[in-house]
Design a protein around this motif. Structure first.
Motif, PDB file in Angstrom:
ATOM      1  N   ALA A 334      -4.475 -11.130   1.495  1.00  0.00           N
ATOM      2  CA  ALA A 334      -5.093  -9.841   1.155  1.00  0.00           C
ATOM      3  C   ALA A 334      -4.069  -8.891   0.552  1.00  0.00           C
ATOM      4  O   ALA A 334      -4.347  -8.196  -0.436  1.00  0.00           O
ATOM      5  CB  ALA A 334      -5.738  -9.213   2.387  1.00  0.00           C
ATOM      6  N   GLN A 335      -2.869  -8.849   1.116  1.00  0.00           N
ATOM      7  CA  GLN A 335      -1.837  -7.956   0.598  1.00  0.00           C
ATOM      8  C   GLN A 335      -1.320  -8.439  -0.754  1.00  0.00           C
ATOM      9  O   GLN A 335      -0.972  -7.625  -1.615  1.00  0.00           O
ATOM     10  CB  GLN A 335      -0.701  -7.830   1.617  1.00  0.00           C
ATOM     11  N   GLN A 336      -1.273  -9.746  -0.967  1.00  0.00           N
ATOM     12  CA  GLN A 336      -0.924 -10.257  -2.295  1.00  0.00           C
ATOM     13  C   GLN A 336      -1.905  -9.742  -3.336  1.00  0.00           C
ATOM     14  O   GLN A 336      -1.499  -9.283  -4.423  1.00  0.00           O
ATOM     15  CB  GLN A 336      -0.945 -11.786  -2.289  1.00  0.00           C
ATOM     16  N   ARG A 337      -3.198  -9.818  -3.014  1.00  0.00           N
ATOM     17  CA  ARG A 337      -4.222  -9.354  -3.957  1.00  0.00           C
ATOM     18  C   ARG A 337      -4.053  -7.860  -4.246  1.00  0.00           C
ATOM     19  O   ARG A 337      -4.167  -7.422  -5.397  1.00  0.00           O
ATOM     20  CB  ARG A 337      -5.621  -9.610  -3.383  1.00  0.00           C
ATOM     21  N   MET A 338      -3.805  -7.075  -3.199  1.00  0.00           N
ATOM     22  CA  MET A 338      -3.705  -5.629  -3.398  1.00  0.00           C
ATOM     23  C   MET A 338      -2.464  -5.247  -4.193  1.00  0.00           C
ATOM     24  O   MET A 338      -2.492  -4.288  -4.978  1.00  0.00           O
ATOM     25  CB  MET A 338      -3.755  -4.919  -2.043  1.00  0.00           C
ATOM     26  N   VAL A 339      -1.377  -5.993  -4.024  1.00  0.00           N
ATOM     27  CA  VAL A 339      -0.184  -5.755  -4.853  1.00  0.00           C
ATOM     28  C   VAL A 339      -0.500  -6.046  -6.315  1.00  0.00           C
ATOM     29  O   VAL A 339      -0.125  -5.280  -7.215  1.00  0.00           O
ATOM     30  CB  VAL A 339       0.999  -6.619  -4.365  1.00  0.00           C
ATOM     31  N   LEU A 340      -1.221  -7.136  -6.577  1.00  0.00           N
ATOM     32  CA  LEU A 340      -1.570  -7.485  -7.962  1.00  0.00           C
ATOM     33  C   LEU A 340      -2.560  -6.484  -8.560  1.00  0.00           C
ATOM     34  O   LEU A 340      -2.504  -6.188  -9.759  1.00  0.00           O
ATOM     35  CB  LEU A 340      -2.152  -8.895  -8.008  1.00  0.00           C
ATOM     36  N   ILE A 341      -3.454  -5.948  -7.731  1.00  0.00           N
ATOM     37  CA  ILE A 341      -4.369  -4.909  -8.222  1.00  0.00           C
ATOM     38  C   ILE A 341      -3.590  -3.635  -8.519  1.00  0.00           C
ATOM     39  O   ILE A 341      -3.846  -2.947  -9.518  1.00  0.00           O
ATOM     40  CB  ILE A 341      -5.504  -4.658  -7.213  1.00  0.00           C
ATOM     41  N   ALA A 342      -2.625  -3.305  -7.643  1.00  0.00           N
ATOM     42  CA  ALA A 342      -1.766  -2.141  -7.907  1.00  0.00           C
ATOM     43  C   ALA A 342      -1.005  -2.328  -9.212  1.00  0.00           C
ATOM     44  O   ALA A 342      -0.862  -1.381 -10.000  1.00  0.00           O
ATOM     45  CB  ALA A 342      -0.791  -1.945  -6.738  1.00  0.00           C
ATOM     46  N   ARG A 343      -0.517  -3.539  -9.467  1.00  0.00           N
ATOM     47  CA  ARG A 343       0.173  -3.833 -10.729  1.00  0.00           C
ATOM     48  C   ARG A 343      -0.753  -3.575 -11.917  1.00  0.00           C
ATOM     49  O   ARG A 343      -0.339  -3.012 -12.938  1.00  0.00           O
ATOM     50  CB  ARG A 343       0.637  -5.290 -10.734  1.00  0.00           C
ATOM     51  N   ALA A 344      -2.017  -3.985 -11.782  1.00  0.00           N
ATOM     52  CA  ALA A 344      -2.978  -3.790 -12.872  1.00  0.00           C
ATOM     53  C   ALA A 344      -3.338  -2.313 -13.053  1.00  0.00           C
ATOM     54  O   ALA A 344      -3.694  -1.892 -14.159  1.00  0.00           O
ATOM     55  CB  ALA A 344      -4.239  -4.603 -12.589  1.00  0.00           C
ATOM     56  N   MET A 345      -3.239  -1.527 -11.975  1.00  0.00           N
ATOM     57  CA  MET A 345      -3.659  -0.119 -12.015  1.00  0.00           C
ATOM     58  C   MET A 345      -2.517   0.857 -12.238  1.00  0.00           C
ATOM     59  O   MET A 345      -2.742   2.051 -12.397  1.00  0.00           O
ATOM     60  CB  MET A 345      -4.358   0.244 -10.702  1.00  0.00           C
ATOM     61  N   VAL A 346      -1.269   0.370 -12.264  1.00  0.00           N
ATOM     62  CA  VAL A 346      -0.118   1.261 -12.231  1.00  0.00           C
ATOM     63  C   VAL A 346      -0.111   2.242 -13.401  1.00  0.00           C
ATOM     64  O   VAL A 346       0.364   3.375 -13.286  1.00  0.00           O
ATOM     65  CB  VAL A 346       1.193   0.429 -12.168  1.00  0.00           C
ATOM     66  N   LYS A 347      -0.683   1.849 -14.553  1.00  0.00           N
ATOM     67  CA  LYS A 347      -0.715   2.748 -15.712  1.00  0.00           C
ATOM     68  C   LYS A 347      -2.061   3.448 -15.867  1.00  0.00           C
ATOM     69  O   LYS A 347      -2.297   4.126 -16.874  1.00  0.00           O
ATOM     70  CB  LYS A 347      -0.383   1.961 -16.987  1.00  0.00           C
ATOM     71  N   HIS A 348      -2.946   3.295 -14.851  1.00  0.00           N
ATOM     72  CA  HIS A 348      -4.300   3.871 -14.903  1.00  0.00           C
ATOM     73  C   HIS A 348      -4.987   3.507 -16.223  1.00  0.00           C
ATOM     74  O   HIS A 348      -5.332   4.376 -17.032  1.00  0.00           O
ATOM     75  CB  HIS A 348      -4.261   5.388 -14.725  1.00  0.00           C
ATOM     76  N   PRO A 349      -5.212   2.229 -16.471  1.00  0.00           N
ATOM     77  CA  PRO A 349      -5.792   1.798 -17.755  1.00  0.00           C
ATOM     78  C   PRO A 349      -7.234   2.272 -17.893  1.00  0.00           C
ATOM     79  O   PRO A 349      -7.937   2.455 -16.885  1.00  0.00           O
ATOM     80  CB  PRO A 349      -5.724   0.273 -17.664  1.00  0.00           C
TER      81      PRO A 349
END
Length: 415
Positions: A334-349
């Protein structure tokens, strides 16, 4: 009357199903009031499927027949699972071990699998390993929980489900960190496709797809296994050359009008569970989040102080700041997924694509991921495109785009 019982064993996300299966097969772990001594198992698991895929890679054939008349590696995950189950039916096993029976399988496929399992259950005992309550087969009679290499049994189904409910995660996230710089998409639709058609080797995949995604919307993309969801996503991300010559506009740019793939990707944050395989085992979770600022797999230039500070804010948001130097493989799923989602969201695309973000997770982990996605929806202006076979509890999209397979290629409908 049958003298056996059908069993379910629930595994929290941190437990290994492979280890559990091996312990059961070797007799190192005993299920109360169940004797498996000297009995042959038919194992339905990702590990067994990998063996067939490796055999196909090395020798060009698997011995695993499929109704789709295509190589195993070319099938979707759900189609591969159906082929494996059909293969096991003709074995001479004494009982079945089923691991993640429904994961990556569409609703139609789940109904087909259930019908098959009901038939099997009339003559052979079933041991089902699950991480989601809703996946438990209806004929299950004996309920168990696996943790720390031991099995805890319950007297009734009610006791079992009450125990699971108490272990569902309660999300308490902090506010979503802000981006270093706002990415402003051009005015108008983010994605617009008209009469889009895709085929491979004369095999039609998509037929006359019409779909418009506006800023601020939240979509769910649904469709059976093999219906073309991945192909459709690759058209949106600009990765698919089949987009050239089509009536396809991405962030105000006509596909094939001189844009580069990076002109498109700057507006997109993308998540898929298999992404973790592309990162080095030495990548820290801090640098993994930083790589989202650069749209790269890994970090190849020295991050700026602002990028490192932003990564720390996301790690603090996730409660992982103390682990910032750890490789992502050390984290629970679960934490792996949330880190990858944070990576995708870091620039607020402007557009966030989440491809099967809860697949393979247990109920508590899925609830954590959905809680994060819902917070992103509420606190940012990012448009969310959520891809999943199933409807997740707590996630209610504004609109659903559903692909329906046809002889001429899948058609799309807004439902």
């Amino acid at each position: 009357m049958a003298s056996f019982v059908h069993i379910v064993i629930y595994l929290p996300h941190q437990e290994s199903s492979n280890q559990l299966i091996q312990s059961l097969l070797e007799g190192k772990l005993v299920i109360p009031r169940v004797d498996l001594t000297g009995k042959k198992a038919a194992e339905f698991s990702a590990g067994i499927l990998d063996i067939f895929l490796q055999e196909e890679f090395l020798h060009g054939q698997t011995g695993l027949e499929s109704e789709y008349q295509r190589p195993l590696h070319s099938l979707s995950s759900g189609e591969q699972k159906k082929a494996l189950l059909n293969h096991l039916l003709f074995g001479k096993a004494d009982y079945f071990i089923l691991d993640e029976l429904y994961d990556h399988v569409d609703l139609q496929g789940q109904a087909s699998i259930l019908a098959t399992m009901k038939m099997i259950a009339e003559t052979k005992p079933v041991i089902q390993l699950v991480r989601r309550q809703k996946d438990i087969l209806p004929f299950i009679q004996s309920f168990h929980w696996y943790q720390d290499r031991s099995i805890h049994s319950f007297d009734t189904a009610l006791d079992f489900h009450q125990y699971l409910d108490q272990h569902l995660a309660q999300n308490s996230f902090r506010p979503i960190p802000r981006a270093i710089k706002t990415i402003q998409a051009p005015t108008g639709p983010l994605v617009q496709m008209k009469q889009l058609c895709v085929s491979y080797d004369e095999r039609p995949i998509l037929d006359q797809i019409n779909w418009t995604i506006q800023a601020g919307e939240c979509w769910q993309l649904k469709g059976p296994n093999g219906s073309g969801k991945s192909t459709l996503l690759s058209m949106i991300t600009g990765d698919n050359p089949k987009g050239y010559g089509q009536d396809l506009y991405l962030f105000g740019m006509k596909k094939g009008g001189g844009e580069t793939v990076w002109d498109i990707k700057q507006f997109i944050g993308y998540f898929n569970p298999v992404m973790i395989q592309h990162f080095s085992r030495l990548d820290s979770i801090e640098l993994m989040i930083v790589s989202g600022c650069m749209d790269s797999i890994g970090v190849y230039i020295k991050p700026s102080e602002m990028q490192l500070r932003l990564a720390k804010e996301w790690l603090d948001y996730l409660g992982l700041l103390a682990l910032k130097n750890k490789p992502i493989q050390f984290l629970p799923a679960a934490q792996q997924r949330m880190v990858l989602i944070a990576r995708a969201m870091v620039k607020h695309p402007p557009l966030l694509i989440l491809d099967e973000p809860t697949s393979g997770l247990d109920d508590a982990s899925a609830a954590m991921v959905i809680g994060m996605i819902e917070q992103i929806r509420k606190e940012t202006k990012t448009t969310v495109l959520f891809v999943s076979h199933q409807q997740e509890k707590g996630f209610v999209p504004n609109k659903i785009f559903e692909l329906t397979p046809c002889a001429t290629g899948s058609t799309g409908t807004i439902v």
